[in-house]
Design a protein around this motif. Structure first.
Motif, mmCIF file in Angstrom:
data_model
loop_
_atom_site.group_PDB
_atom_site.id
_atom_site.type_symbol
_atom_site.label_atom_id
_atom_site.label_comp_id
_atom_site.label_asym_id
_atom_site.label_seq_id
_atom_site.Cartn_x
_atom_site.Cartn_y
_atom_site.Cartn_z
ATOM 1 N N ARG A 191 41.323 33.549 19.599
ATOM 2 C CA ARG A 191 42.031 34.766 19.212
ATOM 3 C C ARG A 191 41.602 35.169 17.801
ATOM 4 O O ARG A 191 41.626 34.364 16.880
ATOM 5 C CB ARG A 191 43.541 34.550 19.262
ATOM 6 N N GLY A 192 41.209 36.416 17.649
ATOM 7 C CA GLY A 192 40.822 36.917 16.340
ATOM 8 C C GLY A 192 39.903 38.116 16.469
ATOM 9 O O GLY A 192 39.463 38.492 17.562
ATOM 10 N N GLN A 193 39.609 38.729 15.313
ATOM 11 C CA GLN A 193 38.684 39.844 15.236
ATOM 12 C C GLN A 193 37.499 39.432 14.358
ATOM 13 O O GLN A 193 37.689 38.789 13.321
ATOM 14 C CB GLN A 193 39.368 41.074 14.629
ATOM 15 N N PRO A 194 36.272 39.805 14.758
ATOM 16 C CA PRO A 194 35.088 39.403 13.987
ATOM 17 C C PRO A 194 34.957 40.200 12.691
ATOM 18 O O PRO A 194 34.896 41.429 12.711
ATOM 19 C CB PRO A 194 33.938 39.693 14.941
ATOM 20 N N ASP A 211 39.128 36.666 11.704
ATOM 21 C CA ASP A 211 40.330 36.760 10.875
ATOM 22 C C ASP A 211 41.495 35.921 11.387
ATOM 23 O O ASP A 211 42.489 35.742 10.687
ATOM 24 C CB ASP A 211 40.762 38.225 10.722
ATOM 25 N N GLY A 212 41.405 35.406 12.613
ATOM 26 C CA GLY A 212 42.480 34.593 13.159
ATOM 27 C C GLY A 212 43.643 35.394 13.699
ATOM 28 O O GLY A 212 44.653 34.820 14.118
ATOM 29 N N ALA A 213 43.532 36.719 13.697
ATOM 30 C CA ALA A 213 44.567 37.610 14.243
ATOM 31 C C ALA A 213 45.938 37.310 13.661
ATOM 32 O O ALA A 213 46.928 37.144 14.373
ATOM 33 C CB ALA A 213 44.603 37.509 15.768
ATOM 34 N N GLY A 214 46.019 37.251 12.337
ATOM 35 C CA GLY A 214 47.298 37.034 11.674
ATOM 36 C C GLY A 214 47.590 35.584 11.357
ATOM 37 O O GLY A 214 48.526 35.291 10.617
#
Length: 324
Positions: A191-194, A211-214
């Protein structure tokens, strides 16, 4: 710097713009990232491959970075673009041996029911294969010899941060059934965004900061030759507030170290042989450090705002998310 290449590309772009509008975006879920006109550079030589919209399809061109001469072009049927692999505009798609270029059909919404890629032989500038996949994917990497593609599969239609890494064997024309995972954590949910990307000089390793999505950020190290990966937890750097989306990665000249940089400051180092993380002394002084929870949440909030605004542009269908 591309020298006169910018002038040549500008002329090509102007001609193409007269024929067709710009593509919406590449394959990433959040629209607005389009690196086609900037392109991707070959590791050997000074050639850069770019894509531009044309009236009846897509122009793919090989352009000399020094001097700006256009070596060769080809008109492809359909809309395709050089794929971006991170939200800083990192581009990919060209194998390390320079023989294979992978392009992706630009998306216009998230989720999408089908993903299409074009595999181009750069020597003759011809399409070797069209890959059509049911489901929503973006391009991630290609092996050094161009035999394997790596794709990000979006597995949750309401959450573009939930994904799995998949391998596609170009020789057999088959999407491998098992996701590419870190063998130490085979059941870990990705889970995350590059945020940003760096690649080893030989093209084997694709390093992506997520980013780890929070939650805590992490580094995804994809071995494109052996179809395996390592996930490196960067939570040790999370005590200092930074904006994750200002960070960049850099690989050392010998390939043995990867640094996480904020402008000229190295705030973390990773030994690529052991994947051990170390923090430079300077990273702990004067309030410097990694993006951490505050930075990750801020980045996630920005993406959430983009996600929410997408409904106005693309509408909703069965409550599925449209991301801009």
């Amino acid at each position: 710097m591309m020298g006169r290449a910018g002038v040549v590309l500008g002329s090509l772009a102007m001609a193409a713009a007269l024929a067709a509008g710009a593509a919406k975006a590449d394959g990433l879920p959040v629209l607005g990232v389009n690196v086609g006109s900037v392109g991707v550079a070959a590791r050997a030589g000074d050639v850069r491959y770019v894509t531009l919209d044309a009236e009846r399809g897509t122009i793919v061109a090989a352009v000399r970075q020094h001097g700006g001469q256009v070596d060769r072009t080809r008109l492809l049927h359909g809309r395709f673009t050089v794929p971006a692999v991170a939200y800083d505009g990192s581009a990919s798609g060209l194998s390390a041996d320079g023989r294979t270029l992978v392009l992706i059909r630009p998306r216009v919404r998230f989720p999408q029911a089908q993903t299409v890629l074009a595999v181009v032989d750069t020597g003759h500038m011809r399409v070797k294969k069209i890959v059509t996949l049911n489901g929503d994917f973006s391009f991630d990497a290609v092996s050094p010899n161009g035999a394997s593609l790596y794709l990000i599969q979006y597995v949750e239609p309401r959450d573009p941060a939930r994904y799995a890494v998949r391998a596609y064997d170009l020789r057999t024309g088959r999407l491998l059934s098992r996701p590419v995972v870190d063998p130490r954590e085979p059941n870990e949910r990705m889970r995350g965004q590059p945020v940003t990307r760096a690649t080893s000089a030989d093209g084997r390793w694709a390093y992506t900061l997520y980013d780890g999505a929070g939650k805590y950020p992490f580094l995804h190290a994809l071995d494109t030759s052996r179809r395996t990966a390592r996930c490196i937890d960067l939570s040790a750097l999370a005590s200092k507030a930074r904006n994750l989306y200002t960070l960049r990665l850099a690989v050392s000249s010998d390939g043995n170290a990867l640094s996480v940089n904020d402008s000229a400051e190295a705030i973390a180092a990773i030994d690529t042989r052991t994947f051990r993380v170390s923090l430079p002394d300077a990273a702990g002084a004067g309030g410097h450090g990694f993006g951490g929870v505050a930075g990750a949440l801020a980045a996630a909030g920005a993406l959430a705002a983009l996600t929410a605004g997408a409904a106005v542009v693309f509408g909703r269908r069965r409550r599925k998310l449209a991301v801009t």
